[in-house]
Design a protein around this motif. Sequence first.
Motif, mmCIF file in Angstrom:
data_model
loop_
_atom_site.group_PDB
_atom_site.id
_atom_site.type_symbol
_atom_site.label_atom_id
_atom_site.label_comp_id
_atom_site.label_asym_id
_atom_site.label_seq_id
_atom_site.Cartn_x
_atom_site.Cartn_y
_atom_site.Cartn_z
ATOM 1 N N LEU A 140 5.749 -3.814 -5.308
ATOM 2 C CA LEU A 140 5.757 -2.842 -6.243
ATOM 3 C C LEU A 140 5.395 -1.633 -5.739
ATOM 4 C CD1 LEU A 140 5.136 -4.706 -9.654
ATOM 5 C CD2 LEU A 140 7.342 -3.777 -8.904
ATOM 6 N N LYS A 141 4.285 -1.613 -5.111
ATOM 7 C CA LYS A 141 3.787 -0.232 -4.628
ATOM 8 C C LYS A 141 4.468 0.224 -3.186
ATOM 9 C CE LYS A 141 -0.827 0.937 -3.053
ATOM 10 N NZ LYS A 141 -2.238 0.274 -2.986
ATOM 11 N N ARG A 142 4.419 -0.780 -2.277
ATOM 12 C CA ARG A 142 4.997 -0.463 -0.956
ATOM 13 C C ARG A 142 6.743 -0.588 -0.833
ATOM 14 N NH1 ARG A 142 1.770 -3.744 2.919
ATOM 15 N NH2 ARG A 142 3.078 -2.522 4.414
ATOM 16 N N ARG A 163 2.345 -7.215 -6.505
ATOM 17 C CA ARG A 163 1.526 -5.704 -6.633
ATOM 18 C C ARG A 163 1.995 -4.999 -5.350
ATOM 19 N NH1 ARG A 163 -4.218 -7.901 -8.401
ATOM 20 N NH2 ARG A 163 -3.649 -8.039 -10.653
ATOM 21 N N SER A 164 1.793 -5.662 -4.220
ATOM 22 C CA SER A 164 2.113 -5.038 -2.900
ATOM 23 C C SER A 164 3.631 -4.263 -2.779
ATOM 24 C CB SER A 164 1.817 -5.928 -1.795
ATOM 25 O OG SER A 164 0.891 -5.219 -1.074
#
Length: 390
Positions: A379-381, A376-377
Amino acid sequence: MAIALNDEQKMMIETVRRFIQTELQPLEERIETDGQLDTDTARTVFAKSSALGLYALNMPAEHGGGGLSAVDRILCEEQFGHTSDILIRRAFGNVYEPLLECHGDQIERWLRPTVRGERTCSIAITEPGAGSDAQGIRTTARRTDSGWVLNGGKHFISDGLWSDFFLVSAKTGEQAGSKEISMFLVDKALPGLTVGKDQAMMGLRGTPHVELFFDNVVLEPIALLGQAGQGFKLAMGALNVVRLAQVGARAVGKACHVLELMTAYAAERKQFGQPIGDFQMVQQMLADSVIDINAARLMVLHAAEMIDAGQDARDWIAMVKVHASEMLGRVVDRAVQVFGGMGFCKELPIERYYRDARIYRIFDGTSEIHRTVIARSVLKRGAALFDVNR
Ligand SMILES: Cc1cc2nc3c(=O)[nH]c(=O)nc-3n(C[C@H](O)[C@H](O)[C@H](O)COP(=O)(O)OP(=O)(O)OC[C@H]3O[C@@H](n4cnc5c(N)ncnc54)[C@H](O)[C@@H]3O)c2cc1C
């Protein structure tokens, strides 16, 4: 990343290493046979370690702890990995970080006695119906005019037989979600609290893991740790540090210990007229283990340095949790192979290290849960997640 150790750090590591070698490792085999560490020996171990100032190293000096930086703490935790779980608990303590939320009278009642080793606590979050989904707990704390009433139950609570109070997560609101969860300081002696069976495990002999049952346990207002509804945040924040130190750094220490043994065995054991360490396929197992361990060690150090620099290390700790626990699994598996039949035989401790290592991928968040967090991280950052210079 600074990895050169100063003289003070070298001395600290040497003190811990010597203590473990002389006082703790000689007890391991007996604990394995007896299934427990007897009370007298536990008290002696504690007395010797606290005389050297080795108890509660992770706690701030103002409360009587070691006041170590995150880096210094993980250097010690790596050494702790050279012995077994129950001996680490008795010698160095399990003084969990959420206790630092204690304020007012809570400080003298729960925090400081725990730092001094007069009281011991366990953290009680997991329930039969709520493991990875720690927000799915069913234990409730209902507010009353005079405090709270606790109902429900927990399981797998490490060291629960020895502990005399528990940090318990409970729902304090009707809705689902983290904002409805609070954390309580619950004394074992309270009426309505029952300790259930000691749940036998594959490894970690000597450390009890128990069920807890709460049947209308009446709690004073002072039992609430932090703010109502902040319990989940509190627990997860604290468990991050625990993951880095007690899983990441200890996994590195355990793997180093095992590697030392397998290297010595590879040099000494002869087959076909030569040491098995001369065979390239055995050498590969040693080489892969060194590579694995050093990569994990650098990740642990990096995350600790981020904490000391006041940066958000949560993503790195998730990466450490996955990598270090799986690294340990690979190293102990190779060790069994290098030792051959003796690796499987109970006459040597290798099979114990193999069993003890398996839980590292499960407790404090499974590999799957941490991989989800990391994915998730990223994909976000994007690159910000893995660029150590940002
Ligand atoms: C020896 C030991 C000591 C422990 N000590 C403590 C303690 O002191 N205090 C405490 O509170 N708890 C403790 N625990 C509990 C431990 O933290 C949990 O076992 C762990 O969080 C996993 O929960 P679970 O066992 O319910 O597995 P589950 O959550 O039921 O998971 C089962 C499987 O499903 C997978 N899974 C679940 N959800 C997802 C998802 N969203 N995506 C992908 N895969 C998923 C998991 O990764 C796992 O492979 C301990 C457990 C053990 C075995």
